[in-house]
Design a protein around this motif. Structure first.
Motif, PDB file in Angstrom:
ATOM      1  N   PRO A 104       0.835  -1.204   0.000  1.00 15.97           N
ATOM      2  CA  PRO A 104       0.000   0.000   0.000  1.00 15.97           C
ATOM      3  C   PRO A 104       0.869   1.253   0.000  1.00 15.97           C
ATOM      4  O   PRO A 104       1.905   1.293   0.664  1.00 15.97           O
ATOM      5  N   SER A 105       0.438   2.259  -0.726  1.00 16.64           N
ATOM      6  CA  SER A 105       1.220   3.496  -0.764  1.00 16.64           C
ATOM      7  C   SER A 105       0.364   4.731  -0.507  1.00 16.64           C
ATOM      8  O   SER A 105       0.862   5.845  -0.564  1.00 16.64           O
ATOM      9  N   ARG A 106      -0.926   4.556  -0.202  1.00 17.16           N
ATOM     10  CA  ARG A 106      -1.747   5.698   0.172  1.00 17.16           C
ATOM     11  C   ARG A 106      -2.857   5.206   1.095  1.00 17.16           C
ATOM     12  O   ARG A 106      -3.296   4.053   1.009  1.00 17.16           O
ATOM     13  N   TYR A 107      -3.267   6.097   1.975  1.00 16.28           N
ATOM     14  CA  TYR A 107      -4.268   5.742   2.977  1.00 16.28           C
ATOM     15  C   TYR A 107      -5.124   6.974   3.245  1.00 16.28           C
ATOM     16  O   TYR A 107      -4.601   8.047   3.573  1.00 16.28           O
ATOM     17  N   ALA A 108      -6.444   6.825   3.090  1.00 11.36           N
ATOM     18  CA  ALA A 108      -7.361   7.953   3.217  1.00 11.36           C
ATOM     19  C   ALA A 108      -8.123   7.896   4.531  1.00 11.36           C
ATOM     20  O   ALA A 108      -8.478   6.816   5.023  1.00 11.36           O
ATOM     21  N   LEU A 109      -8.386   9.052   5.100  1.00 15.57           N
ATOM     22  CA  LEU A 109      -9.228   9.170   6.282  1.00 15.57           C
ATOM     23  C   LEU A 109      -9.873  10.544   6.286  1.00 15.57           C
ATOM     24  O   LEU A 109      -9.518  11.410   5.465  1.00 15.57           O
ATOM     25  N   ARG A 110     -10.826  10.720   7.180  1.00 11.29           N
ATOM     26  CA  ARG A 110     -11.491  12.018   7.295  1.00 11.29           C
ATOM     27  C   ARG A 110     -11.332  12.553   8.704  1.00 11.29           C
ATOM     28  O   ARG A 110     -11.446  11.810   9.687  1.00 11.29           O
ATOM     29  N   ILE A 111     -11.059  13.842   8.785  1.00 10.74           N
ATOM     30  CA  ILE A 111     -11.027  14.564  10.048  1.00 10.74           C
ATOM     31  C   ILE A 111     -12.188  15.545   9.983  1.00 10.74           C
ATOM     32  O   ILE A 111     -12.077  16.624   9.386  1.00 10.74           O
ATOM     33  N   GLY A 112     -13.335  15.150  10.536  1.00 11.12           N
ATOM     34  CA  GLY A 112     -14.540  15.958  10.378  1.00 11.12           C
ATOM     35  C   GLY A 112     -14.891  16.101   8.918  1.00 11.12           C
ATOM     36  O   GLY A 112     -15.123  15.112   8.218  1.00 11.12           O
ATOM     37  N   GLU A 113     -14.897  17.333   8.428  1.00 17.28           N
ATOM     38  CA  GLU A 113     -15.207  17.602   7.025  1.00 17.28           C
ATOM     39  C   GLU A 113     -13.951  17.719   6.160  1.00 17.28           C
ATOM     40  O   GLU A 113     -14.042  18.063   4.981  1.00 17.28           O
ATOM     41  N   ILE A 114     -12.788  17.438   6.729  1.00 21.55           N
ATOM     42  CA  ILE A 114     -11.527  17.552   5.999  1.00 21.55           C
ATOM     43  C   ILE A 114     -11.103  16.176   5.487  1.00 21.55           C
ATOM     44  O   ILE A 114     -11.022  15.220   6.254  1.00 21.55           O
ATOM     45  N   ASP A 115     -10.854  16.083   4.182  1.00 25.50           N
ATOM     46  CA  ASP A 115     -10.334  14.852   3.593  1.00 25.50           C
ATOM     47  C   ASP A 115      -8.818  14.834   3.737  1.00 25.50           C
ATOM     48  O   ASP A 115      -8.140  15.834   3.472  1.00 25.50           O
ATOM     49  N   VAL A 116      -8.278  13.685   4.123  1.00 26.15           N
ATOM     50  CA  VAL A 116      -6.839  13.532   4.340  1.00 26.15           C
ATOM     51  C   VAL A 116      -6.368  12.288   3.608  1.00 26.15           C
ATOM     52  O   VAL A 116      -7.007  11.234   3.682  1.00 26.15           O
ATOM     53  N   LEU A 117      -5.267  12.398   2.899  1.00 23.55           N
ATOM     54  CA  LEU A 117      -4.662  11.263   2.219  1.00 23.55           C
ATOM     55  C   LEU A 117      -3.184  11.223   2.581  1.00 23.55           C
ATOM     56  O   LEU A 117      -2.440  12.160   2.281  1.00 23.55           O
TER      57      LEU A 117
END
Length: 305
Positions: free
Chosen positions: A19-32
């Motif tokens: 794996p080389s990318r991982y996505a998550l959300r911090i409230g309404e902020i998208d984070v990769l």
């Protein structure tokens, strides 16, 4: 584009077997979180002020090789209020230091469907080559927006005008490469730089704050939205820094101040229970900090599928 969707499987090249990318959300902020690859470096650089026997015991306890091992190298993409923000840019092209497994950021952003022309802002935790080099890859600047804003502490830009390497403990060749890369970056992107003194809000819920220590202008990025919080700590925190926060990393230009800043941040993160991501923590480096006696403990987050 919703960055949260970019963690879905895509066709991979034969060499991309991890794996080389991982996505998550911090409230309404998208984070990769994106892996730029790994840097094979001498284990002494983890703690050049530690007793060699104690350092060797720690490496053995962590099931790590005694002489050299692979440091992870992570960057982050954030989407907030219509802005697409790249936090650090990876190593870029190999600066004649035999680091062929790093410098993957641009390729992996493309694989994630992120158009460089969509990046509105770049935040630099500092100007070491493994954080700015991706912006110096041939052809990259031409694909970026002419009005791209690059946020970096004023103290960092000032430092690299005449950098002091008297306190570091680096392998041969690294100081010259760091100087040359920082100078080239400042020359090529001077018109895009947006400097700040101590703290600056890049977008709603995205605040960059200078810590100093690792370099005079080293900064961390704090994300906050809807009660969720995450800090990207750059090079302020390394794997060994939880159990031994007073150990000096070879890349720290002011090791004592770096240790003080590291302890302050880890105490804060442990108290408020927010997520931590750092440049050289094992990918995806998402986790929490727990207090463990006089030191700390790293608690990796369970992967969210």
């Amino acid at each position: 584009m919703n960055l949260h969707n970019t963690s879905l499987p895509i066709k991979s090249e034969p060499e991309e077997l991890v794996p080389s990318r991982y996505a998550l959300r911090i409230g309404e902020i998208d984070v990769l979180v994106v892996s730029d690859g790994v840097l094979p470096l001498p284990s002494q650089m983890l703690a050049h002020n530690a007793d060699p026997a104690v350092r060797a015991a720690w490496l053995k306890d962590m099931f790590l090789p005694p002489d050299a091992f692979d440091w992870a190298l992570n960057v982050v993409v954030v989407r907030s209020d219509g802005k697409t923000i790249l936090i650090d840019a990876g190593l870029g092209s190999d600066p004649d230091l035999h680091l062929p497994r790093a410098g993957q950021t641009i390729k992996r952003l493309e694989a994630a469907g992120i158009d460089l022309a969509a990046v509105t802002d770049v935040v630099l935790t500092h100007m070491h080559m493994d954080h700015v080099g991706g912006l110096l890859v041939d052809g990259v600047k031409e694909r970026l927006r002419p009005d791209l804003r690059i946020h970096v502490a004023a103290a960092e830009v000032k430092f690299w005008e005449a950098p002091d390497f008297s306190r570091v403990s680096m392998p041969p060749g690294f100081p010259d490469a760091l100087r040359a890369t920082a100078k080239r970056f400042a020359n090529e992107y001077r018109g895009n730089l947006r400097t700040f003194d101590d703290e600056h809000e890049v977008a709603p819920g995205v605040v960059v704050r200078r810590t100093g220590g690792h370099t005079p202008g080293h900064s961390v990025v704090r994300l906050a939205s809807g009660g969720d919080r995450l800090t990207f700590a750059g090079d302020l925190v390394f794997t060994v820094g939880f159990e031994h926060p007073d150990w000096h990393n070879g890349f720290e230009h002011d090791p004592e101040e770096a240790a003080r800043a590291r302890i302050r941040l880890l105490r804060e993160l442990a108290a408020n229970r927010e997520l931590l991501v750092a440049t050289h923590m094992p990918f995806p480096s998402v986790g929490h900090v727990a207090v463990d006696g006089d030191a700390f403990r790293w608690v990796p987050a369970f992967w969210d599928y």
